[in-house]
Design a protein around this motif. Structure first.
Motif, PDB file in Angstrom:
ATOM      1  N   ASN A 114      77.565 -65.254 -97.033  1.00  0.00           N
ATOM      2  CA  ASN A 114      77.851 -66.626 -96.643  1.00  0.00           C
ATOM      3  C   ASN A 114      76.750 -67.224 -95.793  1.00  0.00           C
ATOM      4  OD1 ASN A 114      80.244 -66.381 -98.030  1.00  0.00           O
ATOM      5  ND2 ASN A 114      81.461 -65.909 -96.213  1.00  0.00           N
ATOM      6  N   ARG A 115      75.954 -66.389 -95.130  1.00  0.00           N
ATOM      7  CA  ARG A 115      74.863 -66.910 -94.317  1.00  0.00           C
ATOM      8  C   ARG A 115      73.790 -67.575 -95.165  1.00  0.00           C
ATOM      9  NH1 ARG A 115      75.352 -65.430 -89.083  1.00  0.00           N
ATOM     10  NH2 ARG A 115      76.653 -63.610 -88.626  1.00  0.00           N
ATOM     11  N   THR A 116      73.766 -67.264 -96.463  1.00  0.00           N
ATOM     12  CA  THR A 116      72.778 -67.881 -97.335  1.00  0.00           C
ATOM     13  C   THR A 116      73.179 -69.286 -97.763  1.00  0.00           C
ATOM     14  OG1 THR A 116      73.753 -67.007 -99.373  1.00  0.00           O
ATOM     15  CG2 THR A 116      72.154 -65.601 -98.221  1.00  0.00           C
ATOM     16  N   LEU A 117      74.399 -69.691 -97.501  1.00  0.00           N
ATOM     17  CA  LEU A 117      74.863 -71.016 -97.889  1.00  0.00           C
ATOM     18  C   LEU A 117      74.264 -72.079 -96.979  1.00  0.00           C
ATOM     19  CD1 LEU A 117      78.661 -70.442 -98.595  1.00  0.00           C
ATOM     20  CD2 LEU A 117      76.785 -70.524-100.246  1.00  0.00           C
ATOM     21  N   THR A 118      73.948 -73.222 -97.554  1.00  0.00           N
ATOM     22  CA  THR A 118      73.451 -74.354 -96.781  1.00  0.00           C
ATOM     23  C   THR A 118      74.627 -75.157 -96.224  1.00  0.00           C
ATOM     24  OG1 THR A 118      73.445 -75.844 -98.685  1.00  0.00           O
ATOM     25  CG2 THR A 118      71.456 -74.501 -98.320  1.00  0.00           C
ATOM     26  N   THR A 119      74.318 -76.035 -95.288  1.00  0.00           N
ATOM     27  CA  THR A 119      75.360 -76.920 -94.764  1.00  0.00           C
ATOM     28  C   THR A 119      75.928 -77.795 -95.870  1.00  0.00           C
ATOM     29  OG1 THR A 119      74.298 -76.928 -92.594  1.00  0.00           O
ATOM     30  CG2 THR A 119      75.853 -78.711 -93.055  1.00  0.00           C
ATOM     31  N   THR A 120      75.074 -78.206 -96.803  1.00  0.00           N
ATOM     32  CA  THR A 120      75.556 -79.014 -97.928  1.00  0.00           C
ATOM     33  C   THR A 120      76.562 -78.232 -98.758  1.00  0.00           C
ATOM     34  OG1 THR A 120      73.463 -80.225 -98.034  1.00  0.00           O
ATOM     35  CG2 THR A 120      74.860 -80.283 -99.998  1.00  0.00           C
ATOM     36  N   ALA A 121      76.310 -76.939 -98.952  1.00  0.00           N
ATOM     37  CA  ALA A 121      77.264 -76.109 -99.700  1.00  0.00           C
ATOM     38  C   ALA A 121      78.599 -76.054 -98.978  1.00  0.00           C
ATOM     39  CB  ALA A 121      76.694 -74.706 -99.891  1.00  0.00           C
ATOM     40  N   TYR A 122      78.568 -75.917 -97.655  1.00  0.00           N
ATOM     41  CA  TYR A 122      79.823 -75.900 -96.905  1.00  0.00           C
ATOM     42  C   TYR A 122      80.522 -77.255 -96.953  1.00  0.00           C
ATOM     43  CZ  TYR A 122      79.155 -71.235 -94.982  1.00  0.00           C
ATOM     44  OH  TYR A 122      79.023 -69.879 -94.846  1.00  0.00           O
ATOM     45  N   ALA A 123      79.736 -78.332 -96.977  1.00  0.00           N
ATOM     46  CA  ALA A 123      80.338 -79.659 -97.100  1.00  0.00           C
ATOM     47  C   ALA A 123      81.099 -79.775 -98.417  1.00  0.00           C
ATOM     48  CB  ALA A 123      79.265 -80.739 -97.004  1.00  0.00           C
ATOM     49  N   LEU A 124      80.498 -79.302 -99.493  1.00  0.00           N
ATOM     50  CA  LEU A 124      81.176 -79.318-100.792  1.00  0.00           C
ATOM     51  C   LEU A 124      82.402 -78.413-100.771  1.00  0.00           C
ATOM     52  CD1 LEU A 124      78.078 -79.207-103.168  1.00  0.00           C
ATOM     53  CD2 LEU A 124      79.470 -81.196-102.566  1.00  0.00           C
ATOM     54  N   LEU A 125      82.265 -77.264-100.118  1.00  0.00           N
ATOM     55  CA  LEU A 125      83.393 -76.344-100.016  1.00  0.00           C
ATOM     56  C   LEU A 125      84.536 -76.995 -99.239  1.00  0.00           C
ATOM     57  CD1 LEU A 125      84.025 -73.453-100.935  1.00  0.00           C
ATOM     58  CD2 LEU A 125      83.219 -72.655 -98.703  1.00  0.00           C
ATOM     59  N   GLY A 126      84.185 -77.734 -98.195  1.00  0.00           N
ATOM     60  CA  GLY A 126      85.211 -78.442 -97.431  1.00  0.00           C
ATOM     61  C   GLY A 126      85.941 -79.475 -98.265  1.00  0.00           C
ATOM     62  N   LEU A 127      85.220 -80.173 -99.140  1.00  0.00           N
ATOM     63  CA  LEU A 127      85.879 -81.128-100.029  1.00  0.00           C
ATOM     64  C   LEU A 127      86.789 -80.410-101.025  1.00  0.00           C
ATOM     65  CD1 LEU A 127      82.961 -83.643-100.725  1.00  0.00           C
ATOM     66  CD2 LEU A 127      84.976 -83.998 -99.276  1.00  0.00           C
TER      67      LEU A 127
ATOM     68  N   ALA B 117      76.615 -72.986-107.313  1.00  0.00           N
ATOM     69  CA  ALA B 117      76.271 -71.933-106.351  1.00  0.00           C
ATOM     70  C   ALA B 117      77.524 -71.376-105.695  1.00  0.00           C
ATOM     71  CB  ALA B 117      75.310 -72.482-105.297  1.00  0.00           C
ATOM     72  N   LEU B 118      78.498 -72.233-105.437  1.00  0.00           N
ATOM     73  CA  LEU B 118      79.752 -71.759-104.845  1.00  0.00           C
ATOM     74  C   LEU B 118      80.477 -70.820-105.791  1.00  0.00           C
ATOM     75  CD1 LEU B 118      81.047 -75.099-103.254  1.00  0.00           C
ATOM     76  CD2 LEU B 118      79.864 -73.210-102.105  1.00  0.00           C
ATOM     77  N   VAL B 119      80.447 -71.139-107.080  1.00  0.00           N
ATOM     78  CA  VAL B 119      81.067 -70.255-108.078  1.00  0.00           C
ATOM     79  C   VAL B 119      80.333 -68.925-108.107  1.00  0.00           C
ATOM     80  CG1 VAL B 119      81.524 -69.945-110.539  1.00  0.00           C
ATOM     81  CG2 VAL B 119      81.950 -72.164-109.468  1.00  0.00           C
ATOM     82  N   ALA B 120      79.001 -68.968-108.059  1.00  0.00           N
ATOM     83  CA  ALA B 120      78.214 -67.734-108.102  1.00  0.00           C
ATOM     84  C   ALA B 120      78.505 -66.838-106.905  1.00  0.00           C
ATOM     85  CB  ALA B 120      76.724 -68.080-108.149  1.00  0.00           C
ATOM     86  N   HIS B 121      78.858 -67.440-105.754  1.00  0.00           N
ATOM     87  CA  HIS B 121      79.197 -66.668-104.559  1.00  0.00           C
ATOM     88  C   HIS B 121      80.664 -66.239-104.535  1.00  0.00           C
ATOM     89  CE1 HIS B 121      75.347 -68.186-102.982  1.00  0.00           C
ATOM     90  NE2 HIS B 121      75.436 -67.219-102.096  1.00  0.00           N
ATOM     91  N   GLY B 122      81.441 -66.632-105.542  1.00  0.00           N
ATOM     92  CA  GLY B 122      82.855 -66.279-105.566  1.00  0.00           C
ATOM     93  C   GLY B 122      83.693 -67.137-104.643  1.00  0.00           C
ATOM     94  N   LEU B 123      83.143 -68.285-104.209  1.00  0.00           N
ATOM     95  CA  LEU B 123      83.855 -69.147-103.269  1.00  0.00           C
ATOM     96  C   LEU B 123      84.588 -70.289-103.960  1.00  0.00           C
ATOM     97  CD1 LEU B 123      81.063 -69.338-100.535  1.00  0.00           C
ATOM     98  CD2 LEU B 123      82.952 -67.708-100.717  1.00  0.00           C
ATOM     99  N   ALA B 124      84.307 -70.473-105.233  1.00  0.00           N
ATOM    100  CA  ALA B 124      84.967 -71.516-106.015  1.00  0.00           C
ATOM    101  C   ALA B 124      85.094 -71.025-107.453  1.00  0.00           C
ATOM    102  CB  ALA B 124      84.177 -72.820-105.963  1.00  0.00           C
ATOM    103  N   THR B 125      86.011 -71.651-108.175  1.00  0.00           N
ATOM    104  CA  THR B 125      86.163 -71.378-109.601  1.00  0.00           C
ATOM    105  C   THR B 125      85.828 -72.634-110.382  1.00  0.00           C
ATOM    106  OG1 THR B 125      88.509 -72.017-109.567  1.00  0.00           O
ATOM    107  CG2 THR B 125      87.977 -69.681-109.192  1.00  0.00           C
TER     108      THR B 125
ATOM    109  N   ILE C 102      88.618 -74.297-104.895  1.00  0.00           N
ATOM    110  CA  ILE C 102      88.250 -73.294-103.902  1.00  0.00           C
ATOM    111  C   ILE C 102      89.039 -71.999-104.137  1.00  0.00           C
ATOM    112  CG2 ILE C 102      89.973 -73.943-102.175  1.00  0.00           C
ATOM    113  CD1 ILE C 102      87.736 -73.649-100.047  1.00  0.00           C
ATOM    114  N   THR C 103      88.439 -70.871-103.786  1.00  0.00           N
ATOM    115  CA  THR C 103      89.107 -69.564-103.884  1.00  0.00           C
ATOM    116  C   THR C 103      89.547 -69.125-102.485  1.00  0.00           C
ATOM    117  OG1 THR C 103      87.069 -68.322-103.541  1.00  0.00           O
ATOM    118  CG2 THR C 103      87.612 -68.936-105.817  1.00  0.00           C
ATOM    119  N   PRO C 104      90.393 -68.092-102.390  1.00  0.00           N
ATOM    120  CA  PRO C 104      90.735 -67.565-101.060  1.00  0.00           C
ATOM    121  C   PRO C 104      89.486 -67.147-100.263  1.00  0.00           C
ATOM    122  CG  PRO C 104      92.285 -66.742-102.679  1.00  0.00           C
ATOM    123  CD  PRO C 104      91.227 -67.472-103.449  1.00  0.00           C
ATOM    124  N   ALA C 105      88.504 -66.552-100.951  1.00  0.00           N
ATOM    125  CA  ALA C 105      87.268 -66.187-100.256  1.00  0.00           C
ATOM    126  C   ALA C 105      86.544 -67.431 -99.751  1.00  0.00           C
ATOM    127  CB  ALA C 105      86.359 -65.393-101.190  1.00  0.00           C
ATOM    128  N   GLY C 106      86.615 -68.507-100.527  1.00  0.00           N
ATOM    129  CA  GLY C 106      86.009 -69.754-100.097  1.00  0.00           C
ATOM    130  C   GLY C 106      86.685 -70.324 -98.869  1.00  0.00           C
TER     131      GLY C 106
END
Length: 211
Positions: free
Chosen positions: A5-18, A54-62, A78-82
């Motif tokens: 998760n440390r490799t994720l950018t703030t933009t990735a987390y913003a998308l994950l938050g949405l 990228a979120l899908v590749a990290h298992g954080l989204a489907t 979003i996934t539970p890991a996300g």
């Protein structure tokens, strides 16, 4: 937070938050980013379209394929890991604002500029403030009239929205004062008298702890 998760950018987390709010198609995500994030985290639309992959590749989204008529579309969720990654990210103190303000930079480095060049950039700042206030006005009318697209999020939005509105108003006030000041200067601003009032006001502020 895991190394992954440390490799994720703030933009990735913003998308994950949405995605934590609800599933979105890529198109819907791009529209929501443009609506809700462009004043605090502006990013190129291409980043928004590539980010969910990228979120899908990290298992954080489907990603789920659907069809609207004959047109295919991808819906991301979003996934539970996300959700766990997002929880950890939210719990960490965020960085303060970083300003990129080209018009102000040109004014700051305007020692060798002529008066009209300074005024051009001060007016550009005012135009930005006008656009920012118009964006806020459009958002405000939507929430006042019908609760907006996500009325359940209004308590959170009401915390951040005033900052955006007041920042645009701040830039407008600064640009108006700066234009009035520069208009009094000669065409060559080098010998102009400096207004020390803001320096005096700042000098009277309480020093920071340990300063």
């Amino acid at each position: 937070m895991t190394d992954r998760n440390r490799t994720l950018t703030t933009t990735a987390y913003a998308l994950l938050g949405l995605l934590d709010i609800r599933p979105w198609t890529t198109y819907e995500l791009a529209k929501q980013v443009a609506r809700s994030l462009r004043l605090i985290w502006p990013r190129a639309e291409s980043n928004v379209y590539e980010g969910p992959k990228a979120l899908v590749a990290h298992g954080l989204a489907t990603a789920r394929q659907e069809h609207v008529g004959r047109r295919p579309r991808t819906v991301y969720a979003i996934t539970p890991a996300g959700r766990e990654a997002l929880r950890q990210w939210r719990a960490e103190p965020g960085a303060g604002p970083t300003m990129e303000f080209e018009a102000l930079l040109k004014v700051l480095l305007g020692d060798a500029s002529d008066k009209e060049s300074l005024l051009t950039n001060i007016r550009a700042a005012r135009d930005w403030a006008d656009r920012g206030q118009q964006i806020c006005a459009d958002i405000g009318r939507g929430y006042v009239q019908d609760g907006g697209p996500l009325p359940e999020r209004l308590p959170i939005i009401s915390l951040t929205f005033p900052f955006l509105l007041e920042f645009a108003e701040l830039v407008e006030r600064w640009s108006e004062r700066a234009e009035q000041e520069v208009r009094r200067w000669p065409d060559d601003p080098t010998p102009a008298d400096a207004d020390l009032s803001q320096f005096q006001r700042a000098a009277a502020l309480k020093p920071a702890a340990g300063g």
